[in-house]
Design an enzyme around this catalytic site. Structure first.
Site, mmCIF file in Angstrom:
data_model
loop_
_atom_site.group_PDB
_atom_site.id
_atom_site.type_symbol
_atom_site.label_atom_id
_atom_site.label_comp_id
_atom_site.label_asym_id
_atom_site.label_seq_id
_atom_site.Cartn_x
_atom_site.Cartn_y
_atom_site.Cartn_z
ATOM 1 N N ARG A 36 0.826 -1.220 0.000
ATOM 2 C CA ARG A 36 0.000 0.000 0.000
ATOM 3 C C ARG A 36 0.860 1.270 0.000
ATOM 4 O O ARG A 36 0.488 2.272 -0.607
ATOM 5 C CB ARG A 36 -0.947 -0.001 1.203
ATOM 6 N N LYS A 198 -21.429 -16.869 1.775
ATOM 7 C CA LYS A 198 -22.820 -16.579 2.105
ATOM 8 C C LYS A 198 -23.520 -15.659 1.120
ATOM 9 O O LYS A 198 -22.996 -14.613 0.747
ATOM 10 C CB LYS A 198 -22.891 -15.950 3.503
ATOM 11 N N GLY A 355 -10.872 -8.898 -0.567
ATOM 12 C CA GLY A 355 -9.775 -9.578 0.134
ATOM 13 C C GLY A 355 -9.501 -10.993 -0.310
ATOM 14 O O GLY A 355 -8.393 -11.326 -0.750
ATOM 15 N N GLY A 378 -13.905 -3.258 0.994
ATOM 16 C CA GLY A 378 -15.257 -2.726 1.192
ATOM 17 C C GLY A 378 -15.681 -1.728 0.136
ATOM 18 O O GLY A 378 -16.822 -1.745 -0.339
#
Length: 397
Positions: A36, A198, A355, A378
């Protein structure tokens, strides 16, 4: 594009407040992965070339508005200095107030200043206008290079952008261009690959995609829930049986929108969830009662290969199976490598993010072949869900 870039800004002699993401992993006080930090270098170097003075704003961990020594950005200073050899990098013990004001005033051309963790102030995550105004006092131009934090309406990501002339940094610019090419105005046919455990965590995502893509590939534990919704027995496989009605609604919505949903045609099953477990490949409807589905089978991979070969644009989020353990990474690896090959051949624009996705594509050795890999997590997911990202919206001209 509806936002300015560094090319549109006059930075000569100006203090440029740059929101970056240097929230890197640490061990024993040292950075273990500087990716990063390395990714912000082009933006910092371009600002320096244009005669600007880069002042870096960033968060680190979750200190929840309190000063926490282990979450001080002073810890990343050595790695930042290493990424910018030949450039003096200084540190200020706060991100607002007298200390950073004095540090900014002392900056010479060609130098970089890193400010302390913005989240040491409770007002950061509340997008407090007073905190944003105090930050704005430090500079004349604002640059956001932290797409990974763009889904948060914080003082340093959204509030500050409203107070100063603003632009996207090079990393943010590359990310937005890639995303625009993938879902904004993509070349068709468009394929989306969505995997993971999920359905419940990706409802907004699936609901948005079925109206925007031509093919939707569903893999991982999510696929099992869709199989249950179609009355297929899946033995002891992971599934959200209470989501069967929702899965049927998504199938119906896709049909109405002309989106083809692809589920596994064959599956790899085992009695144990462990590396090297004894396994067999069976038709999807023939999962033994005492076994669990851990990967898609070769027939599925062959069918997906045809879908990928006919596509022009592909978006990928999530693995097709239990990619962390062999041999249940086979479908993810094979499919990812084919996408990489088609991309390298110029037949496909491919964008991936999230991720697990980045980890799976790196493990497959396919990441470098994709057009763009987002490490944003996110923010990438919320963009795929069709949500407005406050940090991006604030940059819009």
């Amino acid at each position: 594009m509806g936002w300015k870039t560094l090319d549109d800004m006059d930075l000569a002699g100006k203090v440029v407040l740059v929101r970056v993401d240097v929230n890197v992993p640490m061990e024993n006080g040292e950075v273990t992965d500087a990716t990063r930090i390395e990714k912000i270098v082009p933006t910092v170097e371009d600002i320096l070339k244009k005669g600007g003075k880069p002042v870096l704003l960033a968060h680190f961990g979750r200190p929840k508005g309190k000063v926490v020594d282990e979450m001080s950005l002073r810890l990343v200073l050595p790695a930042l200095q290493k990424a910018l050899p030949g450039t003096k990098v200084s540190f200020a013990v706060d991100c607002v107030g007298p200390e950073p004001e004095q540090a900014v005033a002392a900056m010479l051309e060609g130098e970089v200043l890193l400010l302390e963790n913005t989240r040491f102030h409770a007002g950061e995550e509340k997008n407090d206008p007073e905190l944003a105004a105090a930050m704005a006092k430090l500079g004349q131009v604002y640059v956001n290079d932290a797409f990974s934090a763009a889904h948060r309406a914080h003082a340093s990501t959204e509030g500050l952008a409203r107070l100063l002339p603003s632009a996207a940094g090079r990393l943010m610019e590359a990310e937005l261009k890639a995303l625009e090419a993938a879902l904004g105005h993509p070349e068709r046919p468009v394929v989306a690959v969505v995997g993971g455990a999920k359905v419940s965590t990706k409802l907004d995502l699936l609901g948005n995609l079925v109206g925007r893509v031509d093919h939707l590939v569903i893999g991982g534990g999510m696929a099992n829930t869709f199989l249950v919704a179609q009355g297929i027995e899946i033995g002891k496989s992971l599934a959200e049986r209470d989501m069967a009605d929702t899965a049927r609604e998504i199938l119906s919505k896709a049909k109405a929108a002309g989106c083809t949903i692809h589920l596994p045609l064959d599956v790899v099953v085992a009695r144990e969830f462990k590396a090297g477990a004894a396994n067999e490949t069976v038709e999807t409807a023939a999962c033994p009662a005492d076994a669990m589905i851990l990967d898609a089978g070769p027939k599925t991979v062959a069918a997906l290969s045809e879908v990928f070969a006919s596509a022009k644009t592909l978006i990928w989020n999530g693995p097709l199976g239990a990619f962390e353990i062999e041999p249940f990474d086979a479908a993810t690896n094979a499919a990812a490598l084919q996408v990489a090959q088609l991309t390298k051949a110029g037949q496909l624009i491919s964008v991936a993010g999230g991720g697990d996705t980045v980890a799976a594509l790196n493990k497959a050795g396919a990441a470098e072949g994709f057009s763009y890999i987002s490490t944003a997590g996110g923010a990438f997911l919320e963009w795929m869900e069709g949500k407005e990202l406050p940090g991006v919206a604030a940059l819009t001209v």
